[in-house]
Design an enzyme around this catalytic site. Structure first.
Site, PDB file in Angstrom:
ATOM      1  CG  ASN A 238       2.313  25.364  26.347  1.00  0.00           C
ATOM      2  OD1 ASN A 238       3.217  25.709  25.592  1.00  0.00           O
ATOM      3  ND2 ASN A 238       1.062  25.204  25.951  1.00  0.00           N
ATOM      4  CG  ASP A 265       3.445  20.035  32.988  1.00  0.00           C
ATOM      5  OD1 ASP A 265       2.408  19.365  32.799  1.00  0.00           O
ATOM      6  OD2 ASP A 265       3.621  21.160  32.482  1.00  0.00           O
ATOM      7  N   GLY A 284       4.958  19.753  25.599  1.00  0.00           N
ATOM      8  CA  GLY A 284       5.035  18.827  26.726  1.00  0.00           C
ATOM      9  C   GLY A 284       6.133  17.807  26.546  1.00  0.00           C
TER      10      GLY A 284
HETATM   11  O1  DOR Z   1       3.543  21.401  28.021  1.00  0.00           O
HETATM   12  C1  DOR Z   1       2.467  21.133  28.491  1.00  0.00           C
HETATM   13  N1  DOR Z   1       1.822  20.003  28.164  1.00  0.00           N
HETATM   14  N2  DOR Z   1       1.915  21.977  29.339  1.00  0.00           N
HETATM   15  C2  DOR Z   1       0.660  21.825  29.760  1.00  0.00           C
HETATM   16  O2  DOR Z   1       0.223  22.629  30.518  1.00  0.00           O
HETATM   17  C3  DOR Z   1      -0.170  20.721  29.283  1.00  0.00           C
HETATM   18  C4  DOR Z   1       0.672  19.599  28.875  1.00  0.00           C
HETATM   19  C5  DOR Z   1      -0.055  18.548  28.100  1.00  0.00           C
HETATM   20  O3  DOR Z   1      -1.168  18.173  28.463  1.00  0.00           O
HETATM   21  O4  DOR Z   1       0.501  18.037  27.128  1.00  0.00           O
HETATM   22 ZN    ZN Z   2      -0.110  23.508  32.659  1.00  0.00          ZN
HETATM   23 ZN    ZN Z   3       0.458  20.220  32.826  1.00  0.00          ZN
END
Ligand code: DOR
Ligand code: ZN
Ligand code: ZN
Length: 399
Positions: A238, A265, A284
């Site tokens: 995300n 990220d 993520g």
């Molecule tokens: O891909 C993502 N993982 N986007 C996010 O905003 C949060 C993050 C996570 O905490 O795993």
């Molecule tokens: Zn985020």
């Molecule tokens: Zn993030």
């Protein structure tokens, strides 16, 4: 001890404005200690630990812990990011002032903790942030447009039958909060910009004199939704991987300084949360140890950034955005140095299991990447050398 060899490049230590360490709550995937090792090996001397821990970092009890634990580990300065709101619905402002005044001295607050649905709450948060002279980092997702979505809304997701996440889910929040920041006289930082439209909106806002800054992740510079063909959930993130027109716009914007900096990220996840069906997997990917190499691949090799530019987007600008005055700038004679030494010509092959993170969800598995961190110095002490993180007090041996 680190000697600059032929062709090596010495840069200010990198600053990551967006790192997910999983302490407290999911220490089976990352701890402040393991994440700090990954950061040092990636060339970082400061990371900002995102607020969506469990429990969420919405009080000084947690933000102070994150700071103190990072200092105890001693491999990188771990700056806590506070949540903007408290409560599951995210409808009540957190005590940002108490967190800012605590041992963790929080200087950045984010809705990436409790999702803030209500624009009135975000407006009040921006006003509060302005009074404290701190930053709001905006995750930039309109949840009413992403309900059930798992991949970029486009031809690839449609063909594969994956529910789509429209660009407008990001862009509508970028536009909204640029306007709210303008009215509040506040500073807003756009997290993980992923679309060409976001670049246009940030350009517009900056031209209006609005205090907006933006980051881009390494994966949004390199990868596209063509990756989805394999259904491999390692590519679920995300905001989602977009299309070639987006990666191209993001590279150009980073080169031009419209997108200010690179932020990882870094998002560790357990194997069982990534090996399931694409729709059920958590979003993520890991990023700390591969960020420099992806910047070399996407920006340096094509001639979009020189090494001066790499220092700007990896260190100088992120340090400026959060007001770190001991990072991202040349050091004075005799001053303890935050530095990273890079071998730009070396290549290495990524093995998820060999990364310092407890989790191993890297999208670059088995890829051979250019650019290697030879060593990292935090306040004059070696924290990483030749692929080995060196904790304070540990015998300086390595390989
Ligand atoms: O891909 C993502 N993982 N986007 C996010 O905003 C949060 C993050 C996570 O905490 O795993
Ligand atoms: Zn985020
Ligand atoms: Zn993030």
């Amino acid at each position: 001890e680190i000697v600059a060899g032929e062709g090596r490049v010495l840069l200010p230590g990198f600053v990551d404005l967006h790192t997910h360490l999983r302490e407290p709550g999911r220490e089976d995937t990352e701890t402040i200690e393991s994440g700090s090792a990954a950061a040092a090996l990636g060339g970082y001397t400061a990371v900002f630990a995102m607020a969506n821990t469990s429990p969420v970092a919405d009080s000084h009890v947690i933000t102070d812990h994150v700071w103190r634990r990072g200092q105890e580990v001693g491999l990188v300065d771990v700056y806590p990011v506070g949540a903007v709101t408290v409560g599951l619905a995210g409808e009540q402002l957190a005590e940002m002032g108490t967190m800012a005044a605590g041992a963790g001295a929080v200087r950045m607050f984010s809705d990436d903790g409790h999702c803030v649905h209500d624009p009135l709450i975000m407006r009040r948060a921006l006003e509060y942030a302005r009074s404290l002279d701190v930053l709001i980092a905006q995750h930039a997702e309109e949840p009413r447009l992403t309900r059930g979505a798992v991949a970029h809304e486009g031809p690839t997701a449609a063909r594969l039958g994956l529910a789509g996440w429209p660009r407008a889910a990001e862009e509508s929040i970028v536009a909204r909060d640029a306007l709210l920041a303008r009215d509040a006289g506040a500073r807003v930082h756009i997290c993980h910009a992923s679309t060409a439209g976001t670049v246009e909106l940030v350009t517009w806002a900056k031209n209006q004199g609005i205090a907006v800054t933006a980051e881009v992740t390494p994966h949004h510079l390199l990868l596209t939704d063509a990756r989805l063909e394999t259904y491999d959930a390692v590519n679920k993130v995300n905001p989602p991987l977009r299309e070639g027109s987006d990666t191209e716009a993001l590279r150009q914007a980073l080169a031009a300084g419209i997108v200010d900096c690179v932020a990882t990220d870094h998002a560790p996840h357990a194997e069982q949360d990534k090996c399931c069906e694409f729709a059920a997997a958590r979003p993520g990917m890991l990023g700390l140890q591969t960020a420099l190499s992806i910047v070399v691949e996407t920006m340096v090799r094509p001639g979009l950034l020189d090494w001066r530019g790499v220092a700007r987007v990896m260190s100088e600008r992120p340090a400026e955005i959060v007001g770190l005055d001991d990072h991202g700038r040349p050091i004075e004679v005799g001053e303890p140095a935050n530095l990273v030494l890079v071998d730009p010509d070396a290549t290495w092959t990524v093995q998820g299991d060999d990364l310092a993170s407890i989790a191993s969800n890297t999208p670059y598995q088995s890829m051979t990447l250019p650019g290697r961190v030879v060593g990292t110095l935090l306040r004059g002490r070696i924290t990483a050398r030749d692929g080995v993180a060196i904790a304070p007090g540990a015998p300086v041996g390595g390989r």
